[in-house]
Design a protein around this motif. Structure first.
Motif, PDB file in Angstrom:
ATOM      1  N   VAL A  17       0.826  -1.209   0.000  1.00 34.04           N
ATOM      2  CA  VAL A  17       0.000   0.000   0.000  1.00 34.04           C
ATOM      3  C   VAL A  17       0.869   1.271   0.000  1.00 34.04           C
ATOM      4  O   VAL A  17       0.369   2.374   0.227  1.00 34.04           O
ATOM      5  CB  VAL A  17      -0.959   0.030   1.209  1.00 34.04           C
ATOM      6  N   THR A  18       2.144   1.129  -0.241  1.00 30.44           N
ATOM      7  CA  THR A  18       3.084   2.255  -0.252  1.00 30.44           C
ATOM      8  C   THR A  18       2.661   3.302  -1.278  1.00 30.44           C
ATOM      9  O   THR A  18       2.358   2.969  -2.423  1.00 30.44           O
ATOM     10  CB  THR A  18       4.493   1.754  -0.598  1.00 30.44           C
ATOM     11  N   GLU A  19       2.654   4.581  -0.860  1.00 36.04           N
ATOM     12  CA  GLU A  19       2.362   5.637  -1.804  1.00 36.04           C
ATOM     13  C   GLU A  19       3.654   6.093  -2.467  1.00 36.04           C
ATOM     14  O   GLU A  19       4.721   6.096  -1.847  1.00 36.04           O
ATOM     15  CB  GLU A  19       1.674   6.811  -1.109  1.00 36.04           C
ATOM     16  N   ILE A  20       3.559   6.440  -3.750  1.00 37.32           N
ATOM     17  CA  ILE A  20       4.710   6.935  -4.506  1.00 37.32           C
ATOM     18  C   ILE A  20       4.320   8.296  -5.048  1.00 37.32           C
ATOM     19  O   ILE A  20       3.440   8.406  -5.912  1.00 37.32           O
ATOM     20  CB  ILE A  20       5.080   5.965  -5.641  1.00 37.32           C
ATOM     21  N   LEU A  21       4.962   9.335  -4.513  1.00 35.88           N
ATOM     22  CA  LEU A  21       4.549  10.698  -4.809  1.00 35.88           C
ATOM     23  C   LEU A  21       5.759  11.602  -5.040  1.00 35.88           C
ATOM     24  O   LEU A  21       6.846  11.330  -4.532  1.00 35.88           O
ATOM     25  CB  LEU A  21       3.752  11.269  -3.622  1.00 35.88           C
ATOM     26  N   PRO A  22       5.567  12.690  -5.792  1.00 34.81           N
ATOM     27  CA  PRO A  22       6.662  13.659  -5.917  1.00 34.81           C
ATOM     28  C   PRO A  22       6.957  14.275  -4.559  1.00 34.81           C
ATOM     29  O   PRO A  22       6.053  14.492  -3.743  1.00 34.81           O
ATOM     30  CB  PRO A  22       6.109  14.691  -6.910  1.00 34.81           C
ATOM     31  N   ALA A  23       8.221  14.545  -4.300  1.00 32.72           N
ATOM     32  CA  ALA A  23       8.621  15.107  -3.013  1.00 32.72           C
ATOM     33  C   ALA A  23       8.160  16.552  -2.900  1.00 32.72           C
ATOM     34  O   ALA A  23       8.517  17.387  -3.726  1.00 32.72           O
ATOM     35  CB  ALA A  23      10.139  15.023  -2.860  1.00 32.72           C
ATOM     36  N   LYS A  24       7.356  16.814  -1.872  1.00 34.34           N
ATOM     37  CA  LYS A  24       7.009  18.199  -1.540  1.00 34.34           C
ATOM     38  C   LYS A  24       8.127  18.749  -0.661  1.00 34.34           C
ATOM     39  O   LYS A  24       9.188  18.148  -0.538  1.00 34.34           O
ATOM     40  CB  LYS A  24       5.673  18.237  -0.799  1.00 34.34           C
ATOM     41  N   GLU A  25       7.861  19.862  -0.031  1.00 31.49           N
ATOM     42  CA  GLU A  25       8.895  20.473   0.789  1.00 31.49           C
ATOM     43  C   GLU A  25       9.257  19.590   1.979  1.00 31.49           C
ATOM     44  O   GLU A  25       8.391  19.027   2.646  1.00 31.49           O
ATOM     45  CB  GLU A  25       8.448  21.845   1.288  1.00 31.49           C
ATOM     46  N   TRP A  26      10.547  19.486   2.212  1.00 30.65           N
ATOM     47  CA  TRP A  26      11.078  18.703   3.330  1.00 30.65           C
ATOM     48  C   TRP A  26      11.287  19.614   4.531  1.00 30.65           C
ATOM     49  O   TRP A  26      11.787  20.737   4.405  1.00 30.65           O
ATOM     50  CB  TRP A  26      12.409  18.072   2.934  1.00 30.65           C
ATOM     51  N   TRP A  27      10.909  19.100   5.715  1.00 33.18           N
ATOM     52  CA  TRP A  27      11.133  19.840   6.954  1.00 33.18           C
ATOM     53  C   TRP A  27      11.929  18.950   7.902  1.00 33.18           C
ATOM     54  O   TRP A  27      11.502  17.844   8.225  1.00 33.18           O
ATOM     55  CB  TRP A  27       9.799  20.212   7.609  1.00 33.18           C
ATOM     56  N   ASP A  28      13.085  19.421   8.334  1.00 30.11           N
ATOM     57  CA  ASP A  28      13.866  18.661   9.313  1.00 30.11           C
ATOM     58  C   ASP A  28      13.102  18.532  10.619  1.00 30.11           C
ATOM     59  O   ASP A  28      12.472  19.493  11.078  1.00 30.11           O
ATOM     60  CB  ASP A  28      15.191  19.373   9.615  1.00 30.11           C
ATOM     61  N   ALA A  29      13.195  17.343  11.225  1.00 29.09           N
ATOM     62  CA  ALA A  29      12.662  17.166  12.572  1.00 29.09           C
ATOM     63  C   ALA A  29      13.599  17.849  13.561  1.00 29.09           C
ATOM     64  O   ALA A  29      14.754  18.162  13.244  1.00 29.09           O
ATOM     65  CB  ALA A  29      12.539  15.683  12.899  1.00 29.09           C
TER      66      ALA A  29
END
Length: 201
Positions: free
Chosen positions: A160-172
């Protein structure tokens, strides 16, 4: 900490206010390096696994953070509420001359259970979903091909893994980075272990 404690993710954090507010330094990506982002449940274990198996074998850096949501600068508390749409994820910086994107994604399907929707082990919520977030057409092509093969050869058509374009990344927040290195008796999701699957054909 008891053996059983390792298998139950803490609902509260003991980090100080200063630790919680601290953020990692900006990511430095060397020339020729590439990025990959995957989500596979609790990001502590995912980051730890990639470091364990790829450190010195093409992995240049790995950090945990949030992706796939619609809120700017989300905090851990916000993401855990399930209201921001973000997934807990791991950003991997690697040398493509030493390890391929294909190898990183094949490993992804070995080290977690991609058949459980919005959950991993005892963790429940959309933030624990399985996902691959690609940066270009080639990554998308590889991600879909590896997913197809893993679905057919390993996971009985249940991925059920979603495969999507990367949106903005936010560091934890900083206290999440290298969490299991700094807290060796800390929580580890029981679904994070390396399956003994044959190589994909």
């Amino acid at each position: 900490m008891s053996f059983l404690t390792r298998f139950f993710r803490p609902f509260t954090q003991t980090a100080t206010m200063a630790q919680a507010a601290a953020m990692p330094k900006p990511l430095d990506i060397p020339e020729g390096a590439e990025k990959a982002v995957v989500a596979a449940g609790c990001f502590w274990g995912v980051e730890h696994f990639y470091r364990k198996f790829f450190q010195g074998k093409g992995l240049l850096d790995a950090r945990v953070g949030y992706i796939g949501g619609d809120q700017a600068n989300p905090s851990y508390k916000n993401v855990c509420s399930g209201k921001t749409g973000h997934a807990e994820a791991t950003l991997i910086v690697y040398d493509p001359k030493e390890v391929t994107y294909h190898e990183l994604i094949e490993f992804f399907y070995k080290m977690h259970d991609p058949t459980t929707l919005n959950s991993q082990g005892p963790d429940r919520g959309t933030q624990y979903r399985s996902g691959i977030f690609y940066f270009n057409e080639e990554q998308e092509k590889v991600a879909r091909e590896v997913t197809r093969k893993a679905n057919e050869q390993w996971w009985d058509g249940k991925i059920v893994t979603e495969i999507l374009p990367a949106k903005e990344w936010w560091d934890a927040e900083q206290y999440h980075q290298l969490y299991l290195n700094n807290n060796p008796l800390g929580y580890e999701c029981p679904s994070h272990y390396l399956r003994k699957f044959p190589d994909l054909k």
